[in-house]
Write an enzyme that holds these catalytic residues in place. Sequence first.
Site, PDB file in Angstrom:
ATOM      1  N   GLY A   1       1.341  -2.168   4.174  1.00 35.04           N
ATOM      2  CA  GLY A   1       1.842  -0.809   4.211  1.00 35.04           C
ATOM      3  C   GLY A   1       2.969  -1.091   4.913  1.00 35.04           C
ATOM      4  N   SER A   2       2.864  -0.862   6.002  1.00 32.09           N
ATOM      5  CA  SER A   2       4.055  -0.552   7.083  1.00 32.09           C
ATOM      6  C   SER A   2       4.934  -1.583   6.994  1.00 32.09           C
ATOM      7  CB  SER A   2       3.675  -0.312   8.526  1.00 32.09           C
ATOM      8  OG  SER A   2       2.409  -1.192   8.703  1.00 32.09           O
TER       9      SER A   2
ATOM     10  N   HIS B   1      -8.547   1.309  -3.821  1.00 33.19           N
ATOM     11  CA  HIS B   1      -9.530   0.872  -2.751  1.00 33.19           C
ATOM     12  C   HIS B   1      -9.955   2.226  -2.343  1.00 33.19           C
ATOM     13  CE1 HIS B   1      -9.527  -0.371   1.906  1.00 33.19           C
ATOM     14  NE2 HIS B   1     -10.792  -0.185   1.390  1.00 33.19           N
TER      15      HIS B   1
ATOM     16  N   MET C   1      -8.852   8.178   0.317  1.00 37.60           N
ATOM     17  CA  MET C   1      -9.621   8.230   1.666  1.00 37.60           C
ATOM     18  C   MET C   1     -10.141   9.856   1.429  1.00 37.60           C
ATOM     19  SD  MET C   1      -7.161   6.852   4.601  1.00 37.60           S
ATOM     20  CE  MET C   1      -6.423   5.275   4.336  1.00 37.60           C
TER      21      MET C   1
ATOM     22  N   HIS D   1      -1.399  -1.556  -4.240  1.00 39.47           N
ATOM     23  CA  HIS D   1      -2.547  -1.103  -3.574  1.00 39.47           C
ATOM     24  C   HIS D   1      -2.461   0.389  -3.323  1.00 39.47           C
ATOM     25  CE1 HIS D   1      -6.147  -2.066  -0.916  1.00 39.47           C
ATOM     26  NE2 HIS D   1      -5.531  -1.177  -0.202  1.00 39.47           N
TER      27      HIS D   1
ATOM     28  N   ASP E   1      -4.776   3.501  -1.722  1.00 40.19           N
ATOM     29  CA  ASP E   1      -5.644   3.818  -0.739  1.00 40.19           C
ATOM     30  C   ASP E   1      -6.281   5.349  -1.102  1.00 40.19           C
ATOM     31  OD1 ASP E   1      -5.923   1.513   0.850  1.00 40.19           O
ATOM     32  OD2 ASP E   1      -4.039   1.965   1.549  1.00 40.19           O
TER      33      ASP E   1
ATOM     34  N   ASP F   1      -6.648  -6.495   4.201  1.00 44.01           N
ATOM     35  CA  ASP F   1      -6.410  -5.160   4.260  1.00 44.01           C
ATOM     36  C   ASP F   1      -5.973  -4.700   5.832  1.00 44.01           C
ATOM     37  OD1 ASP F   1      -5.349  -2.724   3.712  1.00 44.01           O
ATOM     38  OD2 ASP F   1      -7.064  -2.114   2.513  1.00 44.01           O
TER      39      ASP F   1
ATOM     40  N   MET G   1     -11.323  -6.262   5.552  1.00 46.39           N
ATOM     41  CA  MET G   1     -10.460  -5.152   6.385  1.00 46.39           C
ATOM     42  C   MET G   1     -10.231  -5.662   7.920  1.00 46.39           C
ATOM     43  SD  MET G   1     -10.176  -2.561   4.447  1.00 46.39           S
ATOM     44  CE  MET G   1      -9.056  -1.687   5.713  1.00 46.39           C
TER      45      MET G   1
ATOM     46  N   SER H   1       0.851  -1.198   0.063  1.00 44.17           N
ATOM     47  CA  SER H   1       0.176   0.010  -0.072  1.00 44.17           C
ATOM     48  C   SER H   1       0.791   1.208   0.130  1.00 44.17           C
ATOM     49  CB  SER H   1      -0.902  -0.116   1.466  1.00 44.17           C
ATOM     50  OG  SER H   1      -1.470   1.178   1.351  1.00 44.17           O
TER      51      SER H   1
ATOM     52  N   GLY I   1      -8.861   3.819   7.580  1.00 46.49           N
ATOM     53  CA  GLY I   1      -8.353   5.160   7.651  1.00 46.49           C
ATOM     54  C   GLY I   1      -6.896   5.516   7.954  1.00 46.49           C
ATOM     55  N   PHE I   2      -6.142   4.289   8.387  1.00 45.26           N
ATOM     56  CA  PHE I   2      -4.837   4.596   8.740  1.00 45.26           C
ATOM     57  C   PHE I   2      -3.953   3.481   8.722  1.00 45.26           C
ATOM     58  CE2 PHE I   2      -7.290   7.474  11.134  1.00 45.26           C
ATOM     59  CZ  PHE I   2      -6.965   8.740  10.884  1.00 45.26           C
ATOM     60  N   GLY I   3      -2.734   3.512   8.105  1.00 42.37           N
ATOM     61  CA  GLY I   3      -1.821   2.251   8.150  1.00 42.37           C
ATOM     62  C   GLY I   3      -1.205   2.261   9.673  1.00 42.37           C
ATOM     63  N   GLY I   4      -0.403   1.248   9.804  1.00 43.55           N
ATOM     64  CA  GLY I   4       0.173   0.746  10.824  1.00 43.55           C
ATOM     65  C   GLY I   4      -0.734   0.522  12.034  1.00 43.55           C
TER      66      GLY I   4
ATOM     67  N   MET J   1     -12.155   4.532  -0.269  1.00 44.62           N
ATOM     68  CA  MET J   1     -12.933   4.664   0.926  1.00 44.62           C
ATOM     69  C   MET J   1     -13.422   6.154   1.196  1.00 44.62           C
ATOM     70  SD  MET J   1      -9.765   3.037   3.372  1.00 44.62           S
ATOM     71  CE  MET J   1      -8.516   2.968   1.776  1.00 44.62           C
TER      72      MET J   1
END
Length: 225
Positions: free
Chosen positions: A199-200, A70, A41, A37, A39, A177, A141, A12, A146-149, A72
């Site tokens: 992602g992270s 994706h 938002m 990927h 994202d 995801d 999901m 991501s 909304g956020f990575g990590g 959102m």
Amino acid sequence: MKFDRSVKIAPSILSADFANFGAEIEAVEAQGADWIHVDVMDGHFVPNITFGPATCAAIRPHIKTVMDVHLMIAPVDPYIQAFADAGADVITAHVEAGPHIHRTLQAIRATGAKAGLALNPGTPAEAAAPLLDLVDLICVMTVNPGFGGQKFIHSCVQKVTELRELIGDREVHIEIDGGVDPSTAPLVVAAGADVLVAGSAVFKGGSVDNPAPYGENIRAIRASV
Ligand code: DX5
Ligand code: ZN
């Protein structure tokens, strides 16, 4: 895009350098990414804002693999054509994004893109049941979007098992995801997932100038499953 159930790693770009998407994508693909990927938002459906169709169009020429978008966002329908025109191979919308997900999925397929359906952690597998013949991918999901990590929500693994059963022999990918790393990837692959967004866990420790860690991170996820 040819269908198969082999495990695919989809970094991501939410965790990439936002000032350098083109080079980040090229680096992560050179290091073994299978899909990219993306994202999107809107600060309304989710409490964060990233970017829209113009950014997707700008990064498209840098993606040699699969552009997995994706969304959102809510509403979705007014923007489907713009993301298709930007070159998305897969466009995923959330079942929770509005009352007309059936129409949304039809509209995505009408553009020629593959249609994805995303389910938030609070949404049961059954929500996908009436839509199975309209989708090419179901995105489970495993964090609240909304956020990575964020931390992987383990109770979502059972949903993957249920979806795999519902899908039967239809050509539908199961994508995971949120919070995917070498400790969680084997759980969801064993349950039936084939696309792993990370992602992270992919971008940590590396950069465009030092891309080797991207490859090590991708190989660590692949080796775990
Ligand atoms: C979350 C996004 C994810 C996110 C995953 O809303 O949809 O794609 O980037 O990030 P990690 O892998 O860091 O949990
Ligand atoms: Zn995502």
